[in-house]
Design a protein around this motif. Structure first.
Motif, PDB file in Angstrom:
ATOM      1  N   VAL A 114     -52.603  28.559  -9.462  1.00 28.18           N
ATOM      2  CA  VAL A 114     -53.600  28.396 -10.437  1.00 28.18           C
ATOM      3  C   VAL A 114     -53.964  26.921 -10.899  1.00 28.18           C
ATOM      4  CG1 VAL A 114     -54.026  28.943 -13.046  1.00 28.18           C
ATOM      5  CG2 VAL A 114     -52.837  30.872 -11.540  1.00 28.18           C
ATOM      6  N   LEU A 115     -52.760  25.941 -10.757  1.00 28.35           N
ATOM      7  CA  LEU A 115     -52.875  24.712 -10.898  1.00 28.35           C
ATOM      8  C   LEU A 115     -53.882  24.062 -10.212  1.00 28.35           C
ATOM      9  CD1 LEU A 115     -49.362  23.923 -12.358  1.00 28.35           C
ATOM     10  CD2 LEU A 115     -51.643  23.901 -13.709  1.00 28.35           C
ATOM     11  N   LEU A 116     -53.765  24.701  -8.785  1.00 27.68           N
ATOM     12  CA  LEU A 116     -54.804  24.008  -7.786  1.00 27.68           C
ATOM     13  C   LEU A 116     -56.092  24.248  -8.088  1.00 27.68           C
ATOM     14  CD1 LEU A 116     -52.151  24.433  -4.608  1.00 27.68           C
ATOM     15  CD2 LEU A 116     -53.216  22.379  -5.383  1.00 27.68           C
ATOM     16  N   ILE A 117     -56.254  25.685  -8.354  1.00 30.70           N
ATOM     17  CA  ILE A 117     -57.728  26.124  -8.571  1.00 30.70           C
ATOM     18  C   ILE A 117     -58.281  25.215  -9.678  1.00 30.70           C
ATOM     19  CG2 ILE A 117     -59.049  27.913  -9.359  1.00 30.70           C
ATOM     20  CD1 ILE A 117     -57.431  29.624  -7.780  1.00 30.70           C
ATOM     21  N   PHE A 118     -57.608  25.053 -10.883  1.00 32.98           N
ATOM     22  CA  PHE A 118     -58.085  24.127 -11.746  1.00 32.98           C
ATOM     23  C   PHE A 118     -58.330  22.979 -11.409  1.00 32.98           C
ATOM     24  CE2 PHE A 118     -56.765  21.228 -15.255  1.00 32.98           C
ATOM     25  CZ  PHE A 118     -57.815  21.541 -16.268  1.00 32.98           C
ATOM     26  N   MET A 119     -57.478  22.072 -10.582  1.00 31.51           N
ATOM     27  CA  MET A 119     -57.682  20.820  -9.792  1.00 31.51           C
ATOM     28  C   MET A 119     -59.133  21.071  -9.148  1.00 31.51           C
ATOM     29  SD  MET A 119     -53.793  19.919  -8.915  1.00 31.51           S
ATOM     30  CE  MET A 119     -54.166  18.510  -8.117  1.00 31.51           C
ATOM     31  N   ALA A 120     -59.276  21.975  -8.243  1.00 28.90           N
ATOM     32  CA  ALA A 120     -60.533  21.990  -7.726  1.00 28.90           C
ATOM     33  C   ALA A 120     -61.708  21.992  -8.523  1.00 28.90           C
ATOM     34  CB  ALA A 120     -60.640  23.195  -6.724  1.00 28.90           C
ATOM     35  N   ILE A 121     -61.681  22.932  -9.618  1.00 33.76           N
ATOM     36  CA  ILE A 121     -62.809  23.083 -10.422  1.00 33.76           C
ATOM     37  C   ILE A 121     -63.001  21.641 -11.280  1.00 33.76           C
ATOM     38  CG2 ILE A 121     -63.263  24.337 -12.769  1.00 33.76           C
ATOM     39  CD1 ILE A 121     -61.785  26.487 -11.659  1.00 33.76           C
ATOM     40  N   LEU A 291     -47.665  18.274  -5.094  1.00 40.72           N
ATOM     41  CA  LEU A 291     -47.401  17.809  -3.673  1.00 40.72           C
ATOM     42  C   LEU A 291     -48.278  18.682  -2.744  1.00 40.72           C
ATOM     43  CD1 LEU A 291     -45.632  16.399  -1.723  1.00 40.72           C
ATOM     44  CD2 LEU A 291     -43.845  18.326  -2.130  1.00 40.72           C
ATOM     45  N   GLY A 292     -48.579  19.992  -3.315  1.00 42.57           N
ATOM     46  CA  GLY A 292     -49.562  20.674  -2.327  1.00 42.57           C
ATOM     47  C   GLY A 292     -50.740  19.985  -2.188  1.00 42.57           C
ATOM     48  N   GLY A 319     -59.205  26.762  -1.714  1.00 42.85           N
ATOM     49  CA  GLY A 319     -58.408  27.239  -0.814  1.00 42.85           C
ATOM     50  C   GLY A 319     -57.048  27.522  -0.674  1.00 42.85           C
ATOM     51  N   GLN A 320     -56.405  26.241  -0.987  1.00 44.70           N
ATOM     52  CA  GLN A 320     -54.936  26.046  -1.304  1.00 44.70           C
ATOM     53  C   GLN A 320     -54.728  26.867  -2.425  1.00 44.70           C
ATOM     54  OE1 GLN A 320     -52.748  24.728   0.755  1.00 44.70           O
ATOM     55  NE2 GLN A 320     -54.098  23.940   2.259  1.00 44.70           N
ATOM     56  N   GLY A 321     -55.230  26.866  -3.580  1.00 46.63           N
ATOM     57  CA  GLY A 321     -54.891  27.653  -4.713  1.00 46.63           C
ATOM     58  C   GLY A 321     -54.849  28.939  -4.624  1.00 46.63           C
ATOM     59  N   ILE A 322     -55.969  29.510  -3.945  1.00 46.53           N
ATOM     60  CA  ILE A 322     -56.230  30.993  -3.615  1.00 46.53           C
ATOM     61  C   ILE A 322     -55.043  31.518  -2.617  1.00 46.53           C
ATOM     62  CG2 ILE A 322     -57.695  32.758  -2.789  1.00 46.53           C
ATOM     63  CD1 ILE A 322     -60.105  31.127  -3.798  1.00 46.53           C
ATOM     64  N   GLY A 331     -44.563  38.190  -0.553  1.00 44.78           N
ATOM     65  CA  GLY A 331     -43.299  37.902  -0.345  1.00 44.78           C
ATOM     66  C   GLY A 331     -43.410  36.338   0.290  1.00 44.78           C
ATOM     67  N   GLY A 332     -44.370  35.716   0.453  1.00 45.84           N
ATOM     68  CA  GLY A 332     -44.402  34.284   0.823  1.00 45.84           C
ATOM     69  C   GLY A 332     -44.246  33.168  -0.208  1.00 45.84           C
ATOM     70  N   ILE A 333     -43.940  32.174   0.226  1.00 49.32           N
ATOM     71  CA  ILE A 333     -43.188  31.116  -0.619  1.00 49.32           C
ATOM     72  C   ILE A 333     -44.556  29.966  -0.604  1.00 49.32           C
ATOM     73  CG2 ILE A 333     -40.727  31.455  -0.336  1.00 49.32           C
ATOM     74  CD1 ILE A 333     -40.790  29.150   1.542  1.00 49.32           C
ATOM     75  N   THR A 334     -44.051  29.036  -1.038  1.00 43.97           N
ATOM     76  CA  THR A 334     -45.197  27.837  -1.517  1.00 43.97           C
ATOM     77  C   THR A 334     -45.692  27.271  -0.062  1.00 43.97           C
ATOM     78  OG1 THR A 334     -44.009  27.241  -3.444  1.00 43.97           O
ATOM     79  CG2 THR A 334     -45.827  25.942  -2.590  1.00 43.97           C
ATOM     80  N   ALA A 335     -47.085  27.048   0.073  1.00 44.07           N
ATOM     81  CA  ALA A 335     -47.806  26.719   1.228  1.00 44.07           C
ATOM     82  C   ALA A 335     -48.560  25.509   1.073  1.00 44.07           C
ATOM     83  CB  ALA A 335     -48.406  27.940   1.977  1.00 44.07           C
ATOM     84  N   THR A 336     -48.791  24.965   1.931  1.00 44.97           N
ATOM     85  CA  THR A 336     -49.793  23.792   1.935  1.00 44.97           C
ATOM     86  C   THR A 336     -50.147  23.513   3.506  1.00 44.97           C
ATOM     87  OG1 THR A 336     -50.492  21.548   1.123  1.00 44.97           O
ATOM     88  CG2 THR A 336     -48.407  21.921   2.136  1.00 44.97           C
TER      89      THR A 336
END
Length: 578
Positions: A114-121, A291-292, A319-322, A331-336
């Motif tokens: 959610v934070l990454l999407i906010f950063m993109a917007i 970090l992402g 894309g990273q945010g979505i 079941g996936g953990i944080t990705a970048t």
């Protein structure tokens, strides 16, 4: 070459749209298939190792690479990036997994999305431009040290369940248990490490960690045949089968949808999902998002340099945010974006994000078909793999060069970020590093601003100035960190002057602090009946003075477009007379 507007545009699926608009054909698809298969094979052991290092079972690393690799490729802004679990996240994810379990880690991951999407917007894609190299080298080097330290437990086969939270305590516990090392683990780890160090000398297209893990696993199987215990994925991890029986290693099933808060929490118990839990996880989520963003944009910039293409930074953040919102529900953990896998993807001939989708499919097939074989991979071999990953991500050669050649301020920033990352927290390290870098930069810029008496300089002042008058040249920006000092110097230099000319063609900036200091000088000159003439204002200072309503004052303050005009007026008898 696309302009900067392209670089910072925001469009869902920018990279894939761009590729399809250029014309995608069977030949390009064939290259994407080969690249995707290559990177998929590379990613299988890395995804498992990084999940284990992050404090969760290995299958969750595979789930991450599968779902995030697929989703981010469809929605992101970099055509060659391969997303999945990365080593940089280990230092953030491990404490969260230990304290909150898999469930808390997945919730924090979704919040980071959610934070990454906010950063993109908010169009923060240019964020990467404002982070000095000394900061990135400092925290990546610190992360590498922490990751390598976490692997020592399995490298030496030490009987430690969980390491303490703080680095000094980790070292103390490792040192305390070092006499209890198990030689089979050390042997497997050492052989695996040796293969990874020697293999690159053969200069083959096969990455070193694949033959190294094969040799390490074969050695472990030989030892097991001799009745010598070696800790493996199968002996360390287990799962409940569909029929309720207990299986060892990795479940050979597809990732399945489930609410993150219904996954196992600490000690296998369910977390009480609440607003308080969300608030508790926000700090970790912010660190993941920061970090992402840094990792994905750094990766995209490097790939741009290798390919000659341009990524869309804000689209990549979107894309990273979505991806990080959707992945935890499977079941996936944080990705970048992972630089090593992305570079391998490009070198293998990738043409589009479809290569990343193929890589995700290869991982999916590997999970379903190879799960029984993957359970034989020894933990010590994975520890060696991650030690090499940590060394590569540290970019030690760049750090050494920085320490040898960089200005002292950059060296202090590097040391600060490195130390804080190791001893405390990456968020603290990045925040402190950026603040320290900013303060030192402001200090250096402020030191560039100076005032010089050019009254006797005939190259700039053609004729002698009348007695009691001075021509003072100001060079550099007049902002809050420099203005008070500059105008104090002017007041001191002109203490007994009848009048002064401020030659300001070298002043590109006048901020609120500079304006305040100038007004103080004007007031002081008015009290001492010292005439003040200002010549050759640049546009920004002139606009600032006009906006502030600073007007000429007859006999006290005047403005001139050029220094020559001010000097010519100064030659008039009325101004020369005592």
């Amino acid at each position: 070459m696309p302009d900067r507007a392209h670089l910072f545009s925001l469009r869902l699926g920018h990279a894939l749209r761009e590729v399809l608009a250029e014309g995608y054909n069977r030949k390009k698809f064939g290259k994407d298939i080969l690249a995707g298969i290559t990177v998929g094979i590379i990613a299988i052991p890395l995804a498992m190792a990084l999940a284990i290092a992050s404090g969760v079972a290995p299958q969750y690393g595979l789930y991450t690479a599968i779902i995030a690799g697929f989703v981010i490729a469809l929605t992101g802004g970099s055509r060659y990036s391969i997303s999945g679990p990365t080593a940089a996240f280990v230092v953030i994810l491990y404490p969260v997994a230990i304290k909150y379990g898999l469930s808390g880690l997945l919730i924090a991951t979704a919040l980071s999305g959610v934070l990454l999407i906010f950063m993109a917007i908010m169009r923060l894609g240019r964020l990467i431009e404002y982070i000095p190299e000394s900061v990135t080298l400092g925290f990546t080097g610190g992360i590498a040290v922490v990751i390598a330290t976490l692997q020592l437990k399995d490298f030496f086969g030490l009987p430690i369940n969980d390491l303490p939270e703080h680095y000094i305590d980790k070292i103390a516990v490792l040192a305390q248990h070092l006499p209890q090392l198990t030689w089979p683990s050390l042997l497997v780890a050492s052989v695996t490490l040796a293969v990874m160090l020697v293999w690159p000398k053969f200069k083959t297209i096969i990455p070193a960690h694949l033959p190294a893990l094969f040799v390490g696993t074969a050695l472990a199987l030989v030892l097991l045949q001799q009745g010598i215990e070696v800790d493996t994925i199968g002996s360390r991890f287990s799962y409940l089968d569909h029929d309720g029986s207990l299986g060892n290693g990795i479940p050979p099933y597809l990732p399945y949808f489930d609410w993150p808060w219904l996954r196992p929490g600490p000690d296998g118990e369910l977390l009480n999902f609440s607003w308080q839990l969300v608030k508790d996880l926000l700090t970790a989520a912010f660190a993941m998002a920061m970090l992402g963003a840094i990792e994905s944009l750094l990766c995209a910039v490097v790939l741009d340099g290798m390919s000659g293409r341009r990524h869309s930074a804000n689209s990549e953040l979107m894309g990273q945010g979505i991806g990080n919102i959707i992945t935890p529900f499977f079941g996936g953990i944080t990705a970048t974006a992972a630089l090593a896998r992305s570079a391998a993807n490009l070198k293998a001939g990738a043409q589009s994000p479809i290569a990343s989708i193929i890589h995700a499919i290869v991982l999916l097939l590997g999970l379903v078909l190879l799960a029984p074989l993957l359970s034989y991979v020894p933990m010590a071999a994975l520890a060696s793999l991650l030690i090499i990953v940590a060394w590569n991500m540290s970019e030690a050669h760049k750090a050494v060069l920085l320490l040898k050649t960089a200005p002292r301020s950059d060296i202090w920033v590097f040391i600060t970020c490195f130390s804080l990352t190791v001893l405390f927290d990456m968020v603290i390290a990045i925040t402190a590093g950026i603040l320290l870098a900013a303060l030192l930069f402001v200090k250096e810029i402020a030191a560039m601003s100076k005032v010089t008496d050019i009254s006797s300089n005939r190259k700039q002042v053609e004729h002698p100035v009348p007695n009691g008058w001075q021509v003072l040249k100001i060079s550099g920006p007049l902002f809050f960190a420099a203005a008070d000092r500059i105008f104090s110097d002017i007041a001191r230099l002109s203490e007994h002057s009848k009048g002064i000319i401020l030659y300001m063609d070298g002043v590109p900036l006048l901020d609120a602090g500079g304006l305040s200091a100038l007004n103080k000088l004007i007031s002081k000159c008015a009290k001492s009946k010292t005439s003040l003439m200002i010549a050759e204002l640049q546009f920004q200072p002139l606009r600032t003075l006009a906006k502030a309503g600073v007007q000429p004052i007859e006999g006290q303050l005047s403005f001139y477009p050029t220094l020559r005009e001010a000097l010519e007026l100064l030659q008039q008898p009325a101004l020369n007379s005592d």
